[in-house]
Design a protein around this motif. Structure first.
Motif: not given
Lengths: 100, 442
Positions: B277-283, B425-432
């Motif tokens: 979650a932290g990595t997702t948040g940072v990106l 959409p951005l969140l999906q990219l981040v999750n990938t």
């Protein structure tokens, strides 16, 4: 004490001298030389560790550091010369236009 | 050329390759960052076309230097070896030293370049010595090997390893401008040409965090219990120092510099969380922060003319009457930096605070929320100045509108608003990207 320890000790001393020099010197050239001392102490450590691990990786790293340091010298000295031309001084205490 | 890079990214998506003797990786994480750096560089070029003309610094070397620097940042995203991290950080920094001094013979530009150069070189000294110690402790500079050897207890967790990790952290903290290694940031940002400042504030910060995430969440992940409290402490200090000092600034560019320090604090909170979650948040936050900050600096460039560059907040009084569009963009940027919905800044902060709470860093999230409240004061002050005050008696003439800046403003505003209203959409990219990154801990 194994065979590489003295080298690591020396590199640590050189690194500390570099840091102290950076913090205490006021001439841009001397500050820059202190930074070079830090980089070269790292090179010494790399060679010593490469010997300890019996690898060439560390020695290869040294070449990268040397190449990058050379690029940095080229840019850095040019900047120092530019500042010297407009300020007639390489003393970092004279750089006081920006503050707040 | 940047457009070509951006266009080619989808073609490479979903691949997972390594190259150059396993020193670089091509994964979702790297591609995501490549896209961010390409967009930032495109916006900077659009702005610079006119800005350099206005300031009388039409120098052709700007564009290749910008490309070298952007290339270094992209390399940083791809780096999975400490050697590449070092080479990338120098490749992105050395052109930036020159770019800062591009407005010579203006003394403030030269001074900015000199300060950035000396402190940047100092930081690389720490970084390279730290890498040397990590190499000494583990016998490799490959991040995956370092992680494997530490967790398999093949190498003892000696002082050497900890000292190396600490020096690498110091070196990278300098680059992202985290307290107590932030001293250079305001001076350098203020003196450098505004478009270069915008590039440093967004792309350099993103590159620094790209390296921090790779090194600490991937390579040194087995040592998380040791570095987590240290990075959390740095994050808290950075948020407090950045926001409190920004309160007293009278120069908009300096205020944005302290604001960028504060935002480095929020981002460090995501690193300290140390989970997916932290990595997702940072990106996510890197993207939202990049668009928002670019919007602010893009709006600022419209107040530059050959006559000079008045950066004081006073100069923005009554800007709404003189140029409503620019005032609205700057106002939107301020709201997003504060973290007001429905802007991207709000969503980004939400993810970061959530990540911190998930990894039991509730105290850190509380500091984050409190400092955000403090930050509302100085961000909203700009809005009040622009919209509610009368212009000063003899306002500086504005730079006339032009296509490049209009497109840049449009891109940044769309980014700030769309990712705030429709983050999915951005969140999906981040999750990938995060999945490819493979955060193994927690």
């Amino acid at each position: 004490m194994n065979t590489v320890s003295p080298y690591i000790l020396l590199s640590a001393i050189l690194f500390s001298m570099g840091v102290i020099g950076f913090l205490t010197r006021r001439n841009a050239i001397m500050i820059f030389m202190s930074v070079e001392l830090m980089l070269n102490s790292a090179n010494l450590a790399f060679v010593a560790f490469a010997h300890q691990w019996g690898q060439l990786d560390g020695q290869m790293f040294v070449f990268f550091v040397m190449a990058v340091a050379a690029a940095e010298v080229a840019v850095g000295l040019a900047l120092i010369v530019t500042v010297f031309r407009s300020k007639k001084s390489a003393n970092v205490d004279d750089l006081h236009q920006l503050k707040g | 050329m940047l457009v070509v890079v951006l266009g080619s990214l989808p073609l490479l998506a979903g691949q997972n390759l390594v190259g150059f003797a396993n020193m670089t990786a091509l994964d979702g994480y790297a591609l995501f960052l490549d896209g961010l750096f390409a967009i930032v560089a495109i916006v900077i070029v659009l702005l610079t076309l006119r800005y350099n003309q206005d300031r009388g610094i039409m120098r052709g070397e700007f564009y290749p230097l910008l490309m070298f620097s952007a290339g270094g940042m992209m390399l940083m995203g791809h780096a999975v070896n400490l050697l590449i991290v070092f080479v990338a950080i120098e490749l992105l920094s050395i052109p930036l030293y020159i770019l800062c001094g591009l407005a010579r013979p203006r003394v403030d530009s030269e001074e900015s370049a000199m300060k950035y150069f000396l402190l940047g070189a100092f930081a690389s000294g720490f970084l390279v010595y730290g890498i040397a110690l990590i190499y000494g402790a583990t016998g490799t500079t490959q991040l995956s090997e370092i992680a494997r050897k530490i967790s398999a207890k093949e190498v003892p967790e000696t002082l050497l390893l900890y000292a190396g990790a600490a020096l690498v952290l110091v070196g990278l903290s300098f680059k992202v401008g985290a307290a107590p290694f932030h001293m250079w940031t305001p001076d350098v940002y203020e003196g450098a040409p505004t478009t270069v400042t915008a590039f440093m504030a967004t792309a350099t910060k993103a590159a620094g965090f790209a390296a921090l995430l790779r090194v600490f969440l991937f390579g040194l992940a087995p040592l998380a219990s040791t570095w987590q409290p240290i990075i959390a402490g740095l994050a808290a200090l950075t948020m407090i120092v950045g926001n409190l000092v920004a309160l007293s600034q009278t120069n908009l560019k300096r205020m944005l510099a302290y604001s960028s320090i504060a935002h480095a604090g929020y981002l460090l909170m995501g690193v300290a969380s140390g989970n997916a979650a932290g990595t997702t948040g940072v990106l996510f936050y890197l993207v939202s922060y990049a668009f928002t900050t670019l919007a602010a600096f893009a709006a600022m460039t419209s107040l530059n003319t050959a006559a000079g560059e008045d950066q004081s907040i006073e100069a923005y009084a009554g800007l709404f009457r003189r140029n409503p569009l620019v005032a609205l963009v700057l106002g939107l940027a301020m709201l997003s930096l504060t973290g007001v919905p429905p802007t991207a800044g709000f969503v980004g902060k939400y993810f970061l605070f959530q990540a911190a709470i998930e990894s039991n860093l509730v105290w850190l999230a509380i500091i984050g929320v409190l400092t955000s409240v403090v930050s509302a004061y100085f961000y909203l002050r700009i809005i009040v100045t622009m919209f509610m005050r009368e212009p000063v008696a003899e306002p500086q003439p504005l730079s006339t509108a032009n296509l490049g800046r209009s497109v840049a403003l449009a891109i940044t505003v769309i980014g700030t608003l769309v990712f705030g209203i429709l983050p999915a959409p951005l969140l999906q990219l981040v999750n990938t990207a995060v999945t490819a990154f493979g955060v193994t801990m927690h």
